[in-house]
Enzyme design. Structure first.
Site, short mmCIF file in Angstrom:
data_model
loop_
_atom_site.label_atom_id
_atom_site.label_comp_id
_atom_site.label_asym_id
_atom_site.label_seq_id
_atom_site.Cartn_x
_atom_site.Cartn_y
_atom_site.Cartn_z
N ARG A 22 -18.60 -102.28 38.40
CA ARG A 22 -18.77 -100.86 38.06
C ARG A 22 -18.07 -100.53 36.74
NH1 ARG A 22 -18.36 -97.64 43.89
NH2 ARG A 22 -20.57 -97.87 44.40
N LYS A 29 -28.01 -102.52 61.37
CA LYS A 29 -28.47 -101.49 62.30
C LYS A 29 -29.63 -100.66 61.80
CE LYS A 29 -24.21 -100.67 64.82
NZ LYS A 29 -23.14 -99.70 65.05
N GLY A 81 -24.46 -101.74 49.10
CA GLY A 81 -23.24 -102.55 49.16
C GLY A 81 -23.42 -104.02 49.43
N GLY A 115 -24.25 -95.67 48.98
CA GLY A 115 -24.88 -94.49 49.59
C GLY A 115 -25.95 -93.86 48.72
C1 3PG Z 1 -19.37 -95.25 46.38
O1 3PG Z 1 -18.40 -96.00 46.35
O2 3PG Z 1 -20.38 -95.49 47.07
C2 3PG Z 1 -19.36 -94.04 45.51
O3 3PG Z 1 -18.31 -94.10 44.59
C3 3PG Z 1 -19.28 -92.77 46.33
O4 3PG Z 1 -18.11 -92.77 47.09
P1 3PG Z 1 -18.04 -91.87 48.42
O5 3PG Z 1 -18.97 -92.51 49.40
O6 3PG Z 1 -16.61 -91.87 48.85
O7 3PG Z 1 -18.52 -90.49 48.03
MG MG Z 2 -19.84 -95.03 49.86
#
Ligand code: 3PG
Ligand code: MG
Length: 398
Positions: free
Chosen positions: A38, A199, A356, A379
């Site tokens: 990142r 899941k 992820g 997310g």
């Molecule tokens: C992540 O790591 O997916 C983003 O930086 C967002 O973080 P958060 O899910 O804590 O909002």
């Molecule tokens: Mg996250």
């Protein structure tokens, strides 16, 4: 880039204070950044703005602090890591608003880079509170968002600021949006999606959206077991959300109606325990022993996945096909990833991956660099695959 203002539209920035929202929510262990991807991704935007003489002020969050400032969630060590990765000095201000922030900005020279302390030390950040947003805006003339991976949050630093200052997409945001447009927005067909992971329950909206958009959907990982069980296949002791049988059936019905092929495993690698090196055998999916656990898809399934990749012009990938974090259950994920990478390198495939575990799996397979685009978003990538508008992106639209 159509639809968004980018750094190409920003005009002269020399001497201007540019607030750049970046994602420095990087994994840290024993005080060390364990994956700097990142940080590497934000380098182009910072270099470009700095070279043009802007005062580059970085805004970021770290973790999910609940009770205001704490050493645990401080960005100070990340400022040092960022300086190392970027190969340039990065200053640090111990607050993102107020006197400390203003003083640090006042001391900046043109081209300098400064990181503000964690924006989430203020509850108002997550509430997207206008009074707080105004305080953030007081330190900038221009706002640039280069944090696609935080764009699913409607926070002051990810969404609110774009309403207070002239706002632009940074280079990484731009690359991400370009890649996503090629992946699902306006893709070359046929489009094949691979969705894996543990899941179904976390990916219902995603699957419902995908079956309407793609030509074929490969389902792997633990979540495939829920689909197999729903259609009557005995999955033994495998991870399976039996209570979601109805949802799985509904997804299969919607897929059939939309003309989307669903590809479920034809064979599985089964073991009696979830452990690295556990003795395993490959069996037809109808022949999973009662005490067996499916930990990966088998060679026959990999062949079928690779055939679908060959037919595809576009591939969207989220989630591993098996328990790739323990050997030998990484084989199918590695084989399919290598195949997709080779097709991409040969110019036959546009491949977009994210989420992820997916990045970790592609890194494990050694092919992340060979995909058309690998998103570092978790997310935000999922919400994009769900077809949901991302607040931090919407607000940047022309
Ligand atoms: C992540 O790591 O997916 C983003 O930086 C967002 O973080 P958060 O899910 O804590 O909002
Ligand atoms: Mg996250």
């Amino acid at each position: 880039m159509a639809g968004f203002k980018t750094l190409d539209d920003i005009g002269a920035v020399s001497g201007k204070r540019v607030l750049v929202r970046v994602d420095l929510n990087v994994p840290v262990a024993d005080g060390k950044v364990t994956d700097a991807t990142r940080i590497e991704r934000i380098a182009p935007t910072i270099a470009e703005l700095s070279k043009k003489g802007a005062k580059v002020i970085l805004l970021a969050h770290f973790g999910r602090p609940k009770d205001g400032p704490s050493a645990e969630f401080s960005l100070e060590p990340i400022a040092r890591a960022t300086a190392e990765v970027l190969g340039r000095p990065v200053g640090f201000a111990a607050d993102c608003v107020g006197d400390k922030a203003a003083e640090a900005v006042a001391a900046m020279k043109d081209g300098d880079v400064l990181l503000f302390e964690n924006t989430r030390f203020y509850k108002a950040e997550e509430k997207n509170d206008p009074a707080f947003t105004e305080k953030l805006a007081a330190n900038g003339d221009i706002y640039v968002n280069d944090a696609f991976s935080a764009a699913h949050r409607a926070h002051a630093s990810t969404e609110g600021l774009a309403r207070y200052l002239p706002a632009y997409a940074g280079r990484t945001m731009q690359a991400e949006l370009d890649a996503l447009e090629k992946g699902l927005g306006n893709p070359v067909r046929p489009v094949v999606a691979i969705v894996g992971g543990a899941k179904v329950s976390t990916k219902i909206d995603l699957l419902m959206n995908l079956v309407k958009k793609v030509d074929a959907l490969v389902i792997g990982g633990g979540m495939a077991n829920t689909f197999l069980a729903a259609r009557g296949t005995d999955v033994g002791k495998s991870l399976c959300e039996h209570d979601l049988a109805g949802t799985a059936k509904q997804i299969m019905i919607e897929a059939a109606e939309a003309g989307c092929a669903i590809i479920l495993p034809a064979d599985g690698v089964v073991a009696k325990e979830f452990k690295a090196g556990a003795p395993s055998e490959t069996v037809a999916i109808e022949a999973v022993p009662a005490d067996g656990m499916i930990l990966d898809v088998g060679a026959k399934t990999v062949q079928s996945v690779n055939d679908w990749i060959d037919r595809a012009a576009t591939l969207v990938w989220n989630g591993p096909l098996g328990a790739f974090e323990i050997e030998p259950f990484d084989r199918a994920t590695v084989a399919a990833a290598k195949h997709a990478a080779a097709r991409t390198k040969a110019g036959k495939l546009v491949s977009v991956a994210g989420g992820g575990d997916t990045v970790a799996a592609l890194n494990h397979a050694g092919v992340a660099d060979d995909f058309t685009y690998v998103s570092t978003a978790g997310g935000a990538f999922l919400e994009w695959m769900e077809g949901k508008p991302l607040p931090g992106v919407e607000v940047l639209k022309r």
